[in-house]
Design an enzyme around this catalytic site. Structure first.
Site, mmCIF file in Angstrom:
data_model
loop_
_atom_site.group_PDB
_atom_site.id
_atom_site.type_symbol
_atom_site.label_atom_id
_atom_site.label_comp_id
_atom_site.label_asym_id
_atom_site.label_seq_id
_atom_site.Cartn_x
_atom_site.Cartn_y
_atom_site.Cartn_z
ATOM 1 N N HIS B 274 0.854 -1.199 0.000
ATOM 2 C CA HIS B 274 0.000 0.000 0.000
ATOM 3 C C HIS B 274 0.895 1.258 0.000
ATOM 4 O O HIS B 274 0.744 2.131 -0.856
ATOM 5 C CB HIS B 274 -0.890 -0.038 1.254
ATOM 6 C CG HIS B 274 -1.765 1.164 1.426
ATOM 7 N ND1 HIS B 274 -3.090 1.179 1.086
ATOM 8 C CD2 HIS B 274 -1.496 2.410 1.906
ATOM 9 C CE1 HIS B 274 -3.613 2.375 1.350
ATOM 10 N NE2 HIS B 274 -2.661 3.148 1.848
ATOM 11 N N GLU B 275 1.830 1.295 0.935
ATOM 12 C CA GLU B 275 2.726 2.457 1.003
ATOM 13 C C GLU B 275 3.603 2.540 -0.243
ATOM 14 O O GLU B 275 3.981 3.641 -0.673
ATOM 15 C CB GLU B 275 3.585 2.405 2.271
ATOM 16 C CG GLU B 275 2.813 2.302 3.592
ATOM 17 C CD GLU B 275 1.735 3.357 3.784
ATOM 18 O OE1 GLU B 275 1.816 4.428 3.168
ATOM 19 O OE2 GLU B 275 0.782 3.088 4.545
ATOM 20 N N HIS B 278 1.803 4.558 -2.763
ATOM 21 C CA HIS B 278 1.973 5.999 -2.494
ATOM 22 C C HIS B 278 3.364 6.458 -2.941
ATOM 23 O O HIS B 278 3.516 7.525 -3.544
ATOM 24 C CB HIS B 278 1.828 6.271 -0.990
ATOM 25 C CG HIS B 278 0.415 6.257 -0.489
ATOM 26 N ND1 HIS B 278 -0.575 7.038 -1.028
ATOM 27 C CD2 HIS B 278 -0.173 5.567 0.531
ATOM 28 C CE1 HIS B 278 -1.712 6.840 -0.371
ATOM 29 N NE2 HIS B 278 -1.495 5.936 0.578
ATOM 30 N N GLU B 304 -4.564 7.863 -2.866
ATOM 31 C CA GLU B 304 -5.102 6.600 -2.357
ATOM 32 C C GLU B 304 -5.402 5.634 -3.508
ATOM 33 O O GLU B 304 -5.318 4.416 -3.347
ATOM 34 C CB GLU B 304 -6.365 6.877 -1.533
ATOM 35 C CG GLU B 304 -6.857 5.718 -0.701
ATOM 36 C CD GLU B 304 -6.007 5.416 0.533
ATOM 37 O OE1 GLU B 304 -5.019 6.146 0.783
ATOM 38 O OE2 GLU B 304 -6.328 4.441 1.235
#
Lengths: 514, 514
Positions: B274-275, B278, B304
């Site tokens: 997830h990070e 980003h 997101e």
């Protein structure tokens, strides 16, 4: 100087003082941000980040300088001064801030910019010259550095000698005449010792110093004893790795030391305890100076006195190893196999004239410094030409240590300082060495401290150092600290006596006299 | 939108623009310093350093705001604007900087200070209230937050609804009416799916998700695939641990992701990816926006969309595990014993209505968001009283997910956002989810990208995302990016279809229709 001053920050009600403190706090915080970014750059930053990080650091340095040297700071200092005199804390803050302000505003911006550019160029030229061991390509840059140093001295102003204006940046109040006198005394009284030790020969086995000691175990052992022996703990400090070991801090509760792991394991251990000495100085600075220019050490020399005290006077002592040898056995069984504490003590105290300053032992180290001091002084005075420097370097190496560098990379080009414009910096290393012994001996007048040192229990000593040295931060000058703590001016006597005592015994030179 | 823009920084010769860029660079650098200090605080700082670090961070935030909102910035913007129009890069910089400047100068300093104090108090009250699961003690602080939010909306100004003024901070250009329409559509078309899945029961064995997976191995595996699958490498990025995972960056070549290790190992793996999403967004932002306000993501929702795309659409897909299962076997033999890729895929895609937002699966997650959006809107409009909030929360939880929290800590008090004054923030999570599928489907129109995704070879997809989303930074609005990349406005359609397709198959609901 036995007064214990309150740790409570001053409860300032004077509105001008409040505004001044607010501004000085901002300057301090910007400095801390720069320090965090620099530390992070050396310890963990990804490679590709370097270019932008350089720009970010330059911005912080510029904004800090701008904010501090703004005319408003001078106005606040003038306005706050009368009322600040009512309070010892406020008075010290104004005094130190004014000293810094006057120094910072003495150099015109154009000069600082020219200097920064030239230092940057000289640094790159030095890196290339050292790599190729080619002094000639560095010479014009060193000439420029010397020219800038002379101009800087004129801009800063001095009473007797331009070198004083430079030295004062690193060792406030110290004068070239004093350094000359102390160094001459030190040289005359320790050169025979070096010659005696060299002549005596050395049959000891030093292979222990490169026996297998896994990297993680080196770091863990060094850090464990930094806490257990010297009081540096993870609640307010961290240990990391970096190419060149250093200590930095962002408050007295935020201390960072770095280390480097090598096959020669004493580099990591004693290097860590060296940085621990620096860190415990910052730890001991009173909270009353927090986020003011009074925080930090009194000078480079006083700072070095603490790092050398921990690294050499304590960690290279027999009581230290009597106490901690069993822990080293657990941490590094391969290193300690067949050894006892006295044998380890003997091994980590080898004296051997060598070419490289940063690898030198306690006895020969100061000759590396004296040589540099004498040469940079002659260059500044114009008595020595840059083109003559390598020859002069090698002659002095022969005179002091009986060695001739095989090339300039291992000679005149070995240190970064001159390429960075740091003229007047070198003496502080030796001043720190001298002060370390003078302080320890003064502390040991107290029998509880002395007993502690004999048993490697350093809590009483640390309390004495905090009370007599650390707590004051920059509120006292190095001279005030030295005289307050030891009852007399800085002298080579204690250091000379210490060397003769310690190494006379180690090398069995029973007739050696100071 | 297939133009590939040059990566070269604009060669500005306009002196006013040069001065503006210098100032914006300083603002950016101060922001980077604050970000480094915040990251360091979360990842490595010693505990005792917290108090002073807080003061240092406050100084940086204050100086950044002061420098940016200074009248001089406005003058430079006015002066630079005409000439900037000649150059697309300069024009974008001036446009975005002016938008930020106008927003930043709309709130009087006194209001910002009141808000900061109140947020600080509310945050501490929330921490205590959550600990004791005692909503009543937090209620007055939440009322104050809502009051401040209404005043902030009035100060910022809006055309139709005060919520728009708040939402616009996080999702520029988005309006409450659009959110309502999209959310209603999403709710109506996915609530039946939740109910079907819940009714169908779930006989799968999820114990695999907590099988032993040593902490270091979790982190190493997650980081290895962040590089191998998604292109995040140590030359420009780092992985560290922190209590709450996050991504931050100090330039496009200085990316930091953090993770947290738990017995439930998917938290570390999917959290890391997830990070990584980003981070790869920031990595893809064109160098031309470096040290300008145009760098960074277009909005929280667009950001997101990238993190969710990597975490869910890619890393929770069968092709991903077909490709990387053997590496998981090597990294975690105890976890994978007796399993194959399809079984692992099945396990990491469990759907189960739950109380806590941050633990929710892809199907139920958006109901947590819709609930919060509806409640904060009703509070802002005064249609719901703060005292009625827990009851309203629990009623909606029952309506959407068939659950009633046993206490407020697991209900209305679970999230930090409202206590921090972040009203209007929640919708961006769901907007990001929706956009993630809409973008992936648009990219997959290209057969090479589609084939890559089917084989877990994401290089073609990443190139498409960089070209169509990342490179623009903040120079385009979220709407421009969405429409440019996908050819139509944001819609729930792709996401709804994706859920039905994926989970219809997983749960064997063959008659499920979108």
């Amino acid at each position: 100087m036995t007064t214990t001053e309150s740790n409570a920050p001053s409860d300032t009600t004077n509105p001008t003082m409040t505004e001044l403190r607010r501004r000085l706090g901002q300057v301090s915080d910007l400095g801390a941000a720069e320090a965090v970014m620099s530390w992070e750059q050396e310890t963990s930053m990804p490679d590709e980040a370097a270019r932008v990080r350089g720009l970010q650091l330059a911005t912080l340095a510029g904004l800090t300088h701008e904010l501090f040297t703004d005319a408003k700071t001078g106005e606040l200092l003038d306005a706050a001064e009368p009322e600040a005199a009512q309070d010892t804390t406020d008075a010290a803050i104004v005094r130190v801030a004014r000293r810094d302000f006057e120094k910072a505003t003495k150099l015109p911006t154009e000069f600082v910019e020219e200097q920064t550019r030239a230092q940057n160029e000289a640094h790159h030229a030095w890196l290339a010259a050292r790599k190729g061991s080619d002094f000639a390509t560095f010479a014009p840059y060193l000439e420029k550095m010397m020219d800038l140093a002379r101009r800087e001295a004129d801009l800063r102003g001095y009473d007797e000698h331009p070198y004083d204006a430079l030295l004062d940046q690193y060792e406030p109040g110290m004068r070239v005449g004093t350094v000359k006198t102390i160094f001459a005394d030190l040289r005359d009284r320790t050169l025979p010792l070096v010659q005696r030790i060299t002549a005596a020969g050395d049959a000891a086995d030093y292979s222990v110093l490169t026996r297998p000691f896994p990297a993680e175990a080196q770091k863990a052992f060094a850090w464990k004893l930094a806490g257990e022996a010297f009081g540096l703990h993870g609640t307010f400090a961290r240990q990391d790795e970096s190419a060149h070991p250093f200590m930095t801090n962002f408050s007295r509760s935020d201390l960072r030391i770095t280390t480097r792991v090598e096959p020669y394991w004493p580099a990591c251990l004693f290097g860590t305890w060296h940085e621990t000495g620096h860190a415990m100085y910052e730890r001991g600075v009173s909270e009353r100076w927090e986020r003011t220019p009074v925080s930090g050490g009194a000078s480079l020399g006083v700072h070095e006195s603490q790092s050398r005290l921990f690294e050499n006077l304590l960690a290279r002592s027999l009581p230290f190893w009597n106490r901690y040898f069993s822990q080293l056995q657990t941490a590094a069984p391969e290193v300690t196999a067949g050894l006892d504490a006295p044998a380890l003590y003997r091994a980590v105290n080898r004296v051997s004239p060598s070419l490289i300053r940063v690898e030198a032992d306690e006895v020969t180290y100061n000759f590396h410094i004296m040589l540099r001091f004498e040469l940079e002084l002659a260059l500044l005075e114009g008595k020595l030409k840059v083109s003559e420097l390598p020859e002069a370097w090698n002659a002095k190496m022969q005179e002091y240590l009986g060695l001739t560098p095989p090339d300039d990379a291992q000679g005149v080009l070995q240190d970064v300082h001159w390429s960075a414009g740091l003229i007047g910096y070198f003496p502080t290393y030796t001043l720190g060495n001298l002060l370390s012994v003078q302080l320890l001996e003064a502390a040991q007048q107290d029998s509880a401290i002395d007993e502690g040192v004999q048993n490697a229990d350093y809590a009483p000593l640390l309390a004495w150092l905090t009370e007599n040295v650390h707590q004051y931060g920059r509120s006292l000058t190095p001279t005030q600290i030295t005289e307050g703590a030891t009852g007399r001016p800085l002298s080579a006597d204690p250091y000379v006596a210490y060397l003769h005592r310690k190494y006379g015994e180690i090398y069995g030179l029973e007739d050696v006299k100071d």
